[in-house]
Design an enzyme around this catalytic site. Structure first.
Site, mmCIF file in Angstrom:
data_model
loop_
_atom_site.group_PDB
_atom_site.id
_atom_site.type_symbol
_atom_site.label_atom_id
_atom_site.label_comp_id
_atom_site.label_asym_id
_atom_site.label_seq_id
_atom_site.Cartn_x
_atom_site.Cartn_y
_atom_site.Cartn_z
ATOM 1 N N ARG A 1 -90.744 -19.950 11.681
ATOM 2 C CA ARG A 1 -90.027 -21.120 11.166
ATOM 3 C C ARG A 1 -90.913 -22.358 11.056
ATOM 4 O O ARG A 1 -90.466 -23.388 10.563
ATOM 5 C CB ARG A 1 -88.775 -21.425 12.010
ATOM 6 C CG ARG A 1 -89.044 -21.845 13.433
ATOM 7 C CD ARG A 1 -87.754 -22.221 14.157
ATOM 8 N NE ARG A 1 -88.009 -22.699 15.504
ATOM 9 C CZ ARG A 1 -87.152 -23.380 16.240
ATOM 10 N NH1 ARG A 1 -85.957 -23.663 15.764
ATOM 11 N NH2 ARG A 1 -87.455 -23.778 17.452
ATOM 12 N N HIS B 1 -81.077 -18.186 11.717
ATOM 13 C CA HIS B 1 -80.436 -19.229 12.522
ATOM 14 C C HIS B 1 -79.572 -20.134 11.632
ATOM 15 O O HIS B 1 -79.881 -21.314 11.420
ATOM 16 C CB HIS B 1 -81.528 -20.046 13.211
ATOM 17 C CG HIS B 1 -81.069 -20.831 14.388
ATOM 18 N ND1 HIS B 1 -80.044 -21.742 14.314
ATOM 19 C CD2 HIS B 1 -81.493 -20.832 15.669
ATOM 20 C CE1 HIS B 1 -79.877 -22.286 15.517
ATOM 21 N NE2 HIS B 1 -80.745 -21.744 16.354
ATOM 22 N N GLU C 1 -75.217 -16.804 14.012
ATOM 23 C CA GLU C 1 -76.550 -16.332 13.673
ATOM 24 C C GLU C 1 -76.654 -14.819 13.819
ATOM 25 O O GLU C 1 -76.400 -14.286 14.897
ATOM 26 C CB GLU C 1 -77.561 -17.009 14.614
ATOM 27 C CG GLU C 1 -77.361 -18.517 14.735
ATOM 28 C CD GLU C 1 -78.011 -19.114 15.988
ATOM 29 O OE1 GLU C 1 -78.942 -18.504 16.548
ATOM 30 O OE2 GLU C 1 -77.571 -20.204 16.412
HETATM 31 C C1 BG6 Z 1 -79.916 -21.263 19.477
HETATM 32 C C2 BG6 Z 1 -80.213 -20.929 20.907
HETATM 33 O O1 BG6 Z 1 -79.991 -20.131 18.673
HETATM 34 O O2 BG6 Z 1 -80.852 -22.240 19.034
HETATM 35 C C3 BG6 Z 1 -80.120 -22.195 21.723
HETATM 36 O O3 BG6 Z 1 -79.324 -19.942 21.397
HETATM 37 C C4 BG6 Z 1 -81.018 -23.272 21.171
HETATM 38 O O4 BG6 Z 1 -80.423 -21.926 23.076
HETATM 39 C C5 BG6 Z 1 -80.725 -23.462 19.702
HETATM 40 O O5 BG6 Z 1 -80.804 -24.474 21.876
HETATM 41 C C6 BG6 Z 1 -81.609 -24.493 19.012
HETATM 42 O O6 BG6 Z 1 -82.953 -24.225 19.247
HETATM 43 P P1 BG6 Z 1 -84.071 -25.194 18.720
HETATM 44 O O7 BG6 Z 1 -85.381 -24.645 19.222
HETATM 45 O O8 BG6 Z 1 -83.996 -25.161 17.209
HETATM 46 O O9 BG6 Z 1 -83.773 -26.553 19.248
#
Ligand code: BG6
EC number: 5.1.3.15
Length: 278
Positions: free
Chosen positions: A76, A149, A253
Site C-alpha cells: 500500500r 482494506h 475488508e
Molecule cells: C484494520 C485493522 O484493518 O486497519 C486495525 O484491523 C487498524 O487494527 C486499521 O487500526 C487501520 O490501520 P492503519 O495502519 O491504516 O492505521
C-alpha cells in the site's frame, strides 16, 4: 519531475468511474451514477510515502503489525506499475491491470521474488477485483497475508447492518485478541470495532450505505472478513483521520489474514472480490 502520486481513471460513462492512485494501487474513488461509494478522509495524505487513508488500500504481504516493515505491509506504500491501460470491453465494461514485482525496497523487508497482478473491471453497478500472486522462485516458499482494506462511505455507521457473520468466530483486537463467536444475525457498530471474522461466507450485504442503498460484497479465496471503525478516541489519535469522520465510514475488508497463504515455488494464488451497489 513526475508527481509524487498519479492516478488512473476507468470511465464507463454515465458518471460511473473508478480512480486508482498508483501509490499502493489504492482505489481512491468509485462513483456509480455520480454517487461516490468510498470514503477517503479529508485529512488523507497524498505524499507518495504514507498509506492513503481511505478508498481501498492493498494490504500485502502482512496484515497488522510487522517485525520486518510497516503495519499492513509494503504494497500500500509502493508505487505500482500500470500493466494495461483502461480499455473498454465489448460489453461496455472497462478494465485495467496493475502490477507489482519485488524490487530493492520490497526485498529490504521481505527477501522473496514475487509478481502481483491486480485486475479491476468497472461495470455499471459493480467493481470487480482479481488478484494473482505468483512465486517465480525455483526453491523458495513464502507465506503472506492479503486483504482489500475497503472503506465504504456511509451517512451514519450506526444505521448500517452487516449480514453473513452470524455464528462466525472472531478475534477481537479491541479485547487483546480474545476469541468470540458472533451471536447476532446482523452486525451493527456503536463503538470502537476491530474484529477479524473467520471462515466467513462468500457474501455480505451492508445496509444503509450512500443514498440508503445496500452494498453486496462477494469474495472468493478470502476466508476472513475484517470489520473496523476507529470510533471517537482512536479517530482523535489518528492524524490523517478527521475527529468527526468516524460516523461516515465502515471498513468491511475481504482478506486472507488469520492464517497465511503458503506459496510453493513456481505456483500462483488467486483471489477475487465483487462489490455491487444494489
Ligand atoms: C484494520 C485493522 O484493518 O486497519 C486495525 O484491523 C487498524 O487494527 C486499521 O487500526 C487501520 O490501520 P492503519 O495502519 O491504516 O492505521
Amino acid at each position: 519531475m513526475a508527481a509524487a502520486t498519479s492516478v488512473v481513471v476507468l470511465d464507463r460513462g454515465n458518471n460511473t468511474t473508478c480512480t486508482i492512485n498508483l501509490h499502493g494501487a489504492t482505489v481512491v474513488s468509485w462513483r456509480v451514477n455520480n454517487q461516490e461509494q468510498l470514503f477517503v478522509s479529508k485529512q488523507a495524505v497524498f505524499d507518495g510515502k504514507k498509506a492513503i487513508r481511505g478508498g481501498i488500500p492493498f494490504v500485502f504481504p502482512q496484515f497488522g503489525e510487522w517485525n520486518y516493515g510497516p503495519q499492513h505491509g509494503f504494497a500500500r506504500i509502493t508505487r505500482w506499475h500500470l500493466e494495461k491501460n483502461p480499455e473498454r470491453m465489448p460489453s461496455g465494461d472497462v478494465e485495467a491491470i496493475f502490477s507489482l514485482m519485488d524490487n530493492e525496497f520490497t526485498r529490504s523487508m521481505w527477501s522473496y521474488p514475487f509478481r502481483l497482478t491486480y485486475r479491476l473491471i468497472l461495470r455499471e453497478k459493480e467493481l470487480h477485483f482479481n488478484i494473482g500472486i505468483y512465486n517465480p522462485s525455483k526453491d523458495l516458499t513464502f507465506s503472506f497475508n492479503l486483504l482489500l482494506h475497503t472503506y465504504f462511505k456511509v451517512p451514519d455507521v450506526r444505521r448500517c447492518q452487516i449480514t453473513g457473520l452470524h455464528g462466525c468466530t472472531f478475534i477481537d483486537k479491541t479485547r487483546d485478541g480474545a476469541m468470540f463467536q458472533e451471536a447476532r444475525d446482523v452486525v451493527t457498530i456503536g463503538e470502537w470495532t476491530d474484529r477479524i471474522y473467520q471462515n466467513t461466507p462468500q457474501e455480505h450485504i451492508i445496509t444503509n450505505v450512500v443514498s440508503g442503498r445496500k452494498m453486496r460484497i462477494q469474495k472468493y479465496n478470502f476466508p476472513d472478513t475484517v470489520v473496523w471503525n476507529p470510533w471517537i478516541e482512536k479517530a482523535k489519535e489518528t492524524p490523517d483521520f478527521g475527529d468527526d469522520e468516524y460516523p461516515n465510514m465502515i471498513c468491511v475488508e475481504s482478506g486472507h489474514v488469520s492464517s497465511p497463504v503458503i506459496l510453493l515455488p513456481g505456483t500462483a494464488f488467486e483471489a477475487s472480490q465483487i462489490l455491487q451497489v444494489m
